[in-house]
Every structure is written in C-alpha cells, then in structure tokens.
Design an enzyme around this catalytic site. Structure first.
Site, PDB file in Angstrom:
ATOM      1  N   HIS A 194       0.832  -1.210   0.000  1.00 19.76           N
ATOM      2  CA  HIS A 194       0.000   0.000   0.000  1.00 19.76           C
ATOM      3  C   HIS A 194       0.866   1.259   0.000  1.00 19.76           C
ATOM      4  CE1 HIS A 194      -3.234  -2.778   1.134  1.00 19.76           C
ATOM      5  NE2 HIS A 194      -4.068  -1.838   0.745  1.00 19.76           N
ATOM      6  N   LYS A 198      -0.862   4.950   4.521  1.00 16.60           N
ATOM      7  CA  LYS A 198      -1.803   4.029   5.165  1.00 16.60           C
ATOM      8  C   LYS A 198      -1.462   3.876   6.642  1.00 16.60           C
ATOM      9  CE  LYS A 198      -3.939  -0.517   4.664  1.00 16.60           C
ATOM     10  NZ  LYS A 198      -5.297   0.013   4.846  1.00 16.60           N
TER      11      LYS A 198
HETATM   12  N1  LIG Z   1     -12.427  -0.705   2.083  1.00 19.88           N
HETATM   13  C1  LIG Z   1     -11.765  -0.230   1.019  1.00 19.88           C
HETATM   14  O1  LIG Z   1     -11.955  -0.662  -0.138  1.00 19.88           O
HETATM   15  C2  LIG Z   1     -10.795   0.895   1.240  1.00 19.88           C
HETATM   16  C3  LIG Z   1     -10.143   1.511   0.159  1.00 19.88           C
HETATM   17  C4  LIG Z   1      -9.283   2.566   0.422  1.00 19.88           C
HETATM   18  C5  LIG Z   1      -9.103   3.021   1.724  1.00 19.88           C
HETATM   19  N2  LIG Z   1      -9.738   2.369   2.740  1.00 19.88           N
HETATM   20  C6  LIG Z   1      -9.648   2.833   4.138  1.00 19.88           C
HETATM   21  O2  LIG Z   1     -10.425   4.015   4.262  1.00 19.88           O
HETATM   22  C7  LIG Z   1      -9.878   4.838   5.293  1.00 19.88           C
HETATM   23  C8  LIG Z   1      -9.646   6.243   4.751  1.00 19.88           C
HETATM   24  O3  LIG Z   1      -8.695   6.178   3.697  1.00 19.88           O
HETATM   25  P1  LIG Z   1      -8.235   7.499   2.931  1.00 19.88           P
HETATM   26  O4  LIG Z   1      -7.173   7.063   2.003  1.00 19.88           O
HETATM   27  O5  LIG Z   1      -9.409   8.232   2.422  1.00 19.88           O
HETATM   28  O6  LIG Z   1      -7.570   8.302   4.147  1.00 19.88           O
HETATM   29  P2  LIG Z   1      -7.345   9.903   4.267  1.00 19.88           P
HETATM   30  O7  LIG Z   1      -6.390  10.071   5.414  1.00 19.88           O
HETATM   31  O8  LIG Z   1      -7.015  10.475   2.951  1.00 19.88           O
HETATM   32  O9  LIG Z   1      -8.778  10.449   4.678  1.00 19.88           O
HETATM   33  C9  LIG Z   1      -9.349  10.227   5.942  1.00 19.88           C
HETATM   34  C10 LIG Z   1     -10.154  11.489   6.268  1.00 19.88           C
HETATM   35  O10 LIG Z   1     -10.932  11.252   7.438  1.00 19.88           O
HETATM   36  C11 LIG Z   1     -11.027  12.513   8.077  1.00 19.88           C
HETATM   37  N3  LIG Z   1     -11.524  12.366   9.442  1.00 19.88           N
HETATM   38  C12 LIG Z   1     -10.812  12.176  10.582  1.00 19.88           C
HETATM   39  N4  LIG Z   1     -11.658  12.105  11.629  1.00 19.88           N
HETATM   40  C13 LIG Z   1     -12.913  12.257  11.152  1.00 19.88           C
HETATM   41  C14 LIG Z   1     -14.208  12.261  11.749  1.00 19.88           C
HETATM   42  N5  LIG Z   1     -14.359  12.105  13.081  1.00 19.88           N
HETATM   43  N6  LIG Z   1     -15.285  12.429  10.947  1.00 19.88           N
HETATM   44  C15 LIG Z   1     -15.134  12.589   9.624  1.00 19.88           C
HETATM   45  N7  LIG Z   1     -13.936  12.596   8.993  1.00 19.88           N
HETATM   46  C16 LIG Z   1     -12.838  12.418   9.756  1.00 19.88           C
HETATM   47  C17 LIG Z   1      -9.628  13.095   7.972  1.00 19.88           C
HETATM   48  O11 LIG Z   1      -9.628  14.484   8.195  1.00 19.88           O
HETATM   49  C18 LIG Z   1      -9.281  12.725   6.547  1.00 19.88           C
HETATM   50  O12 LIG Z   1      -9.648  13.756   5.639  1.00 19.88           O
HETATM   51  C19 LIG Z   1      -8.604   4.112   5.773  1.00 19.88           C
HETATM   52  O13 LIG Z   1      -8.923   3.339   6.910  1.00 19.88           O
HETATM   53  C20 LIG Z   1      -8.250   3.198   4.601  1.00 19.88           C
HETATM   54  O14 LIG Z   1      -7.527   2.049   5.008  1.00 19.88           O
HETATM   55  C21 LIG Z   1     -10.579   1.339   2.517  1.00 19.88           C
END
Ligand SMILES: NC(=O)c1ccc[n+]([C@@H]2O[C@H](COP(=O)([O-])OP(=O)(O)OC[C@H]3O[C@@H](n4cnc5c(N)ncnc54)[C@H](O)[C@@H]3O)[C@@H](O)[C@H]2O)c1
Length: 251
Positions: free
Chosen positions: A137, A141
C-alpha cells in the site's frame, strides 16, 4: 476516499449526496462537477439531523469511524464503512446496539477484483494449504496489516483442512524479528508501504514442485467506487452486520 465516494454517489442513478462531514476539513468545498458542490461540515449529528440521509458512508480512521457509526446507527441511518483497522467484534457490537431494520455494512475492500482474489485464494487453500500474503500500500496508510490481508488470511484458514508446520508458523526461528512477517490466522502476512503504490495484494501458494500466485492491483481509488455505490444501494434492504462485498454480488 470520502470525496471520491461523494462524487460517485452523485453520478449514480437515483442517489444524491446530501452532506459531507470532516471535522478536520470543515468548510472545504467538495466539487460535484457541472458547477455543483457540497460544503463539508464538522458535526455529524447535526448533519444527520439536517439532511436525514438513508445511508452514511465512512472512510475515516478507525477511532473516528467507531464514533461516527455509533452516532449514525443510533439515528437509524444505515452505514457503509470502508475504514480499516476496526475489529470485527466492535462492528458486531455496534450492529447489535442499532435499531431494528438498520444495517451496518463493512467491506475491507470495495474493488470487485479484490473480492475475486479473496474468493480464488479461498478455493486454492483447499488444495494448496501452504500460503503467504504480501500486501502493498501507499505510505500514508495508517494500519498494518491491511483489512484485506486479515480477511484473506481468515478465509484461507477456514478453507484449508490442515495448518502447515512450515513455512508460516516458524516465526520463533527468526534471527531478526519480523523477517517472516506477521502470523494472521496462522498465515504469514508481509506488509509493504511505499510512495507510488495504491492498494495491491499477492497471495502465494506453494505445493509439490509448483507455486500459484493470485494478484490484485488497485491502480486508482476509482477502482473502489462501483463497490461503494453497490453497497449504498443494497444496504437499505438489509439489517444487522453484513461483512464483505461478495454478499451483494449474487452467485
Ligand atoms: N475498504 C476499502 O476498499 C478501502 C479503500 C481505500 C481506503 N480504505 C480505508 O479508508 C480509510 C480512509 O482512507 P483514505 O485514504 O481516504 O484516508 P485519508 O487520510 O485520505 O482520509 C481520511 C479522512 O478522514 C477525516 N476524518 C478524521 N476524523 C474524522 C471524523 N471524526 N469524521 C469525519 N472525517 C474524519 C480526515 O480528516 C481525513 O480527511 C482508511 O482506513 C483506509 O484504510 C478502505
């Protein structure tokens, strides 16, 4: 992922994104294309009260997601969660506390190819029990191993009728800790974090004079969006905890 999901929902038939919440990015404007936009706010409970959504989609952090899910489920809002790092028993507990007819859907991976990779790995494990997982990744991450790797390991463990003694369960023989990866459900998982990567996984099987590699690569976050839209559509007709996109893909 949150901004991508908002745009995907906006482009999907019969769906509308009614609110965006991110306390750390409150007042950010999410462009929806064609001159439309949605302003991000900081208070989830208030956003739910004002916009009365049918579904909340959560891509945040494990800590934030647990709180968000508690808030949304208590308000009777179905939830689609892609945030990884949440324990499945915590999700089960949240679903149990939710009002009847409210569903909590979690997918460790919304990409169809990744779901197929897990299913192929499950099938292979019945015939080739020696398996190891390499997940790769991007370097931002937060959790390791990935949710996809944990789920794949669990599926392999449930499918194979014996646990090989070697390789995969001999980590006490390492001369340097971590050299053989982490043992997840008795499957060695190796986590790679590098800039330039998106989300990738290879499941390797070894048998007599042969190996089998099953690999999936998400090369852009767009790969997850058809799965997110499908989940938003399907979650409204479910209740309780549902785990894995395969539940919505039919036979
Ligand atoms: N299931 C899947 O297919 C899949 C795919 C990609 C990413 N993910 C997961 O999704 C999650 C997010 O990934 P990302 O790449 O978007 O991360 P990112 O860090 O780019 O975005 C996360 C966002 O959440 C926000 N945040 C923090 N606390 C919050 C709250 N209380 N309420 C609302 N927003 C809040 C942050 O400010 C940030 O903008 C991670 O856990 C990642 O592993 C899952």
């Amino acid at each position: 992922m949150g901004s991508e999901a908002i745009r995907a929902v906006t482009d999907a038939d019969g769906m509308e994104a009614v609110a965006a919440v991110d306390p750390r990015a409150a007042s950010t404007v999410v462009s929806l294309g064609e001159g439309r936009s949605l302003t991000c706010t900081g208070d989830l409970a208030e956003a739910i009260a004002q916009s009365a959504p049918d579904v909340m989609v959560d891509f945040t952090t494990a800590d934030a997601a647990e709180e968000n899910l508690r808030t949304a489920l208590a308000a009777g809002v179905n939830c689609v969660v892609g945030t990884t790092g949440l324990a499945e028993d915590a999700l089960a507990e949240l679903a149990r506390e939710a009002p009847e007819d409210t569903a909590l859907f979690y997918a460790p991976n919304f990409a169809i190819g990744a779901v197929l990779m897990m299913q192929f790995a499950e099938k292979a494990a019945r015939f080739m029990p020696h398996a190891e997982i390499i997940e790769l990744h991007h370097d931002k991450k937060l959790d390791a191993p990935s949710g996809t790797a944990i789920r794949t390991a669990r599926m392999i463990a449930a499918a194979r009728d014996r646990v090989p003694t070697s390789p995969g369960s001999e980590t006490e023989l390492e001369s340097m800790k971590g050299a053989r990866g982490a043992l997840v459900h008795e499957v060695s998982v190796h986590s790679v974090r590098l800039p330039g990567l998106v989300a990738h996984q290879e499941v390797l099987f070894g048998g007599q004079s042969q190996t089998l590699s099953i690999r999936h690569d998400s090369i852009d976050r767009a790969s997850f969006m058809p799965g997110v839209v499908l989940a938003v559509r399907e979650v409204c007709s479910r209740s309780g905890l549902v785990v894995g996109l395969e539940n919505f893909l039919g036979e």
